[in-house]
Design an enzyme around this catalytic site. Structure first.
Site, PDB file in Angstrom:
ATOM      1  N   GLY A  74       0.812  -1.218   0.000  1.00  0.00           N
ATOM      2  CA  GLY A  74       0.000   0.000   0.000  1.00  0.00           C
ATOM      3  C   GLY A  74       0.843   1.266   0.000  1.00  0.00           C
ATOM      4  N   THR A  75       1.874   1.283   0.818  1.00  0.00           N
ATOM      5  CA  THR A  75       2.681   2.503   0.939  1.00  0.00           C
ATOM      6  C   THR A  75       3.330   2.851  -0.403  1.00  0.00           C
ATOM      7  OG1 THR A  75       3.062   2.033   3.272  1.00  0.00           O
ATOM      8  CG2 THR A  75       4.589   3.581   2.214  1.00  0.00           C
ATOM      9  N   ASN A 156      -9.032   2.717   8.010  1.00  0.00           N
ATOM     10  CA  ASN A 156      -8.425   1.517   8.586  1.00  0.00           C
ATOM     11  C   ASN A 156      -8.730   1.360  10.072  1.00  0.00           C
ATOM     12  OD1 ASN A 156      -6.633   3.890   8.187  1.00  0.00           O
ATOM     13  ND2 ASN A 156      -5.333   2.833   9.641  1.00  0.00           N
ATOM     14  N   GLN A 184      -8.196  -0.794   2.587  1.00  0.00           N
ATOM     15  CA  GLN A 184      -9.061  -1.566   3.497  1.00  0.00           C
ATOM     16  C   GLN A 184     -10.351  -2.047   2.834  1.00  0.00           C
ATOM     17  OE1 GLN A 184      -8.275  -2.767   6.395  1.00  0.00           O
ATOM     18  NE2 GLN A 184      -6.401  -1.614   6.848  1.00  0.00           N
ATOM     19  N   GLY A 205      -1.629  -6.316  -0.594  1.00  0.00           N
ATOM     20  CA  GLY A 205      -2.003  -7.727  -0.545  1.00  0.00           C
ATOM     21  C   GLY A 205      -2.254  -8.293   0.835  1.00  0.00           C
ATOM     22  N   HIS A 206      -1.414  -7.898   1.801  1.00  0.00           N
ATOM     23  CA  HIS A 206      -1.501  -8.587   3.097  1.00  0.00           C
ATOM     24  C   HIS A 206      -2.747  -8.205   3.889  1.00  0.00           C
ATOM     25  CE1 HIS A 206      -0.048  -5.371   5.995  1.00  0.00           C
ATOM     26  NE2 HIS A 206       0.294  -4.817   4.852  1.00  0.00           N
ATOM     27  N   THR A 242      13.358  -6.705 -10.367  1.00  0.00           N
ATOM     28  CA  THR A 242      12.821  -8.056 -10.613  1.00  0.00           C
ATOM     29  C   THR A 242      11.564  -8.274  -9.789  1.00  0.00           C
ATOM     30  OG1 THR A 242      15.042  -8.818 -11.064  1.00  0.00           O
ATOM     31  CG2 THR A 242      13.401 -10.516 -10.564  1.00  0.00           C
ATOM     32  N   CYS A 332       0.639   0.740  12.394  1.00  0.00           N
ATOM     33  CA  CYS A 332       1.885   1.458  12.159  1.00  0.00           C
ATOM     34  C   CYS A 332       2.264   2.320  13.358  1.00  0.00           C
ATOM     35  CB  CYS A 332       1.752   2.334  10.918  1.00  0.00           C
ATOM     36  SG  CYS A 332       1.172   1.395   9.519  1.00  0.00           S
TER      37      CYS A 332
HETATM   38  N1  PLP Z   1      -3.520   2.710   3.715  1.00  0.00           N
HETATM   39  C1  PLP Z   1      -4.300   2.126   4.642  1.00  0.00           C
HETATM   40  C2  PLP Z   1      -5.723   2.560   4.774  1.00  0.00           C
HETATM   41  C3  PLP Z   1      -3.794   1.123   5.468  1.00  0.00           C
HETATM   42  O1  PLP Z   1      -4.575   0.535   6.377  1.00  0.00           O
HETATM   43  C4  PLP Z   1      -2.428   0.729   5.300  1.00  0.00           C
HETATM   44  C5  PLP Z   1      -1.836  -0.281   6.193  1.00  0.00           C
HETATM   45  O2  PLP Z   1      -2.237  -0.399   7.344  1.00  0.00           O
HETATM   46  C6  PLP Z   1      -1.657   1.354   4.302  1.00  0.00           C
HETATM   47  C7  PLP Z   1      -2.244   2.339   3.535  1.00  0.00           C
HETATM   48  C8  PLP Z   1      -0.232   0.956   4.057  1.00  0.00           C
HETATM   49  O3  PLP Z   1      -0.154  -0.341   3.536  1.00  0.00           O
HETATM   50  P1  PLP Z   1       1.201  -1.216   3.632  1.00  0.00           P
HETATM   51  O4  PLP Z   1       1.460  -1.450   5.078  1.00  0.00           O
HETATM   52  O5  PLP Z   1       0.913  -2.447   2.888  1.00  0.00           O
HETATM   53  O6  PLP Z   1       2.277  -0.424   3.005  1.00  0.00           O
END
Ligand code: PLP
Length: 390
Positions: A74-75, A156, A184, A205-206, A242, A332
């Site tokens: 996501g980031t 989230n 989310q 993905g996770h 890669t 986080c």
């Molecule tokens: N955006 C939202 C709404 C999230 O909940 C998260 C992760 O908690 C992220 C972005 C970031 O995703 P990632 O940890 O896979 O980089």
């Protein structure tokens, strides 16, 4: 595995969905070849990546598979969207970026980075559900010079779903572009075809049964997508490096499962019923307990509940000992005991924000597990606040 703690933290991360590990395994062992290799042996690896791209495209509401780029999560997807809109610095007078007031730290971090490159960043007001009103977005756009807007589809922490109706029209009429953080959403609510008319959309993905370290970025106009990681020619020359082949294959399978789940209305309703049962039982047993952002649509698996007088800092270790894993908000931030900035932005007072707990259910969570989770929480409450239980 009956002694494993009850896992009510699926918004932080999820276990692999059924079939994901099995689909990934060959690409970690016998089919380990580099997809960029010219050899015939590597062909099935390239084919597997494109198959995963197709199922991810369906999940993301893309019209074509080539609108999907694989990322590390996501980031990275969020940063790639900001980069795509903002690289090269402000064009003409367009030097303004707007982000929602309850965004994930990944979006806040990306906005901060581009403010250092000359953009003016505004945090747009949110209501008591953490959502942005179309009228407030319009006022921001009417002030002019807006290049880019980034907004969450589902929070989230609270699960609150942002109504994105009208956003595409307002933003494109103002000559700006926009991104939706849909991290989310997968498996919990459908992402509509055309991704709400956004220019970019991110997932990770996770959060929906794929492994950590893989995500995707939807781009409405992939041919004008700039290269955000210079290097090899992977991902249509836009993201060098890669490919995480096994992760991408896992993402493809999890995307298929998540898409089916989110389209299954009765199943989502049953999920929400379980969440509602959890909330009702907690609110009945713990005096003063209430649910944040409950006055509007939420994804079906999430509750953020205030248990007044029970700081999460003390409650979380205690319920973990009792066999329940949850969180105090964004994973986080889990090592810093401070009230959730999302709740503060929603106008929740800091004492109540500090006494709030996020419980996020998985697709396999059962009623028995919900009832046991309530018992653990009620016992912890009785221990920390003796004499108060109703
Ligand atoms: N955006 C939202 C709404 C999230 O909940 C998260 C992760 O908690 C992220 C972005 C970031 O995703 P990632 O940890 O896979 O980089």
């Amino acid at each position: 595995m009956s002694d494993a703690p009850l896992y009510f933290d699926h918004n932080a991360t999820s276990p692999l969905a059924a079939g994901v590990f099995e689909a990934m395994r060959p690409y970690l062992q016998e089919a380990y070849h580099n997809p960029s290799s010219a050899s015939e042996t590597a062909r099935p690896v390239r084919v597997a990546i494109e198959e995963a791209r197709r199922s991810t495209a369906t999940l993301l509401g893309a019209e074509r598979a080539d609108q999907v780029r694989f990322t590390s999560g996501g980031t990275e997807s969020i940063h790639a969207a900001f980069f795509s809109a903002c690289h090269g610095g402000p064009k003409g007078n367009r030097d303004r970026i707007g982000i929602g007031g309850a965004e994930h730290s990944a979006t806040q971090g990306a906005a901060q980075r581009w403010s250092e490159a000359g953009y003016r960043v505004s945090t747009l007001p949110v209501d008591d559900r953490g959502c942005l009103a179309l009228a407030d977005l319009q006022s921001f756009l009417d002030e002019g010079d807006v290049a880019f807007v980034s907004i969450l589809a589902a929070n989230n922490e609270t699960g609150a779903q942002q109504d994105l109706t009208g956003f595409a029209e307002a933003i494109t009429n103002a000559g700006a572009r926009w991104h939706v953080d849909a991290v989310q959403m997968p498996g919990k609510a459908p992402i509509p075809k055309g991704a709400w008319g956004a220019h970019w959309l991110s997932v990770s993905g996770h959060k929906f049964g794929a492994p950590k370290g893989v995500g995707a970025l939807y781009s409405a106009d992939p041919s004008h997508q700039p290269r955000w990681l210079a290097g090899g020619g992977q991902e249509h020359q836009q993201r060098g490096g890669t490919e995480n082949v096994a992760g991408i294959v896992g993402l493809g399978v999890a995307a298929q499962r998540a898409h089916e789940r989110a389209q299954d209305g009765p199943r989502c309703a049953a999920w929400a019923d379980l969440r509602d049962r959890l909330e009702a039982r907690l609110c009945q047993a713990i005096p003063g307990a209430y649910v944040h952002a409950s006055g509007g649509p939420r994804v079906p698996n999430t509750t953020f509940v205030c248990l007044p007088g029970l700081p999460a800092e003390f409650l979380l270790p205690m319920i973990e000992q009792g066999g329940l894993l949850a969180s105090a908000g964004s994973a986080c931030d889990a090592t810093h005991w401070k009230p959730s900035p999302v709740l503060l932005a929603m106008g929740v007072d800091p004492e109540h924000a500090s006494a709030s707990l996020r419980l996020s259910l998985g697709p396999e969570t059962t009623q028995e597990q919900v009832d046991r989770a309530v018992e653990i929480l009620v016992q912890a409450h009785a221990w920390l606040r003796p004499g108060e239980a109703s």
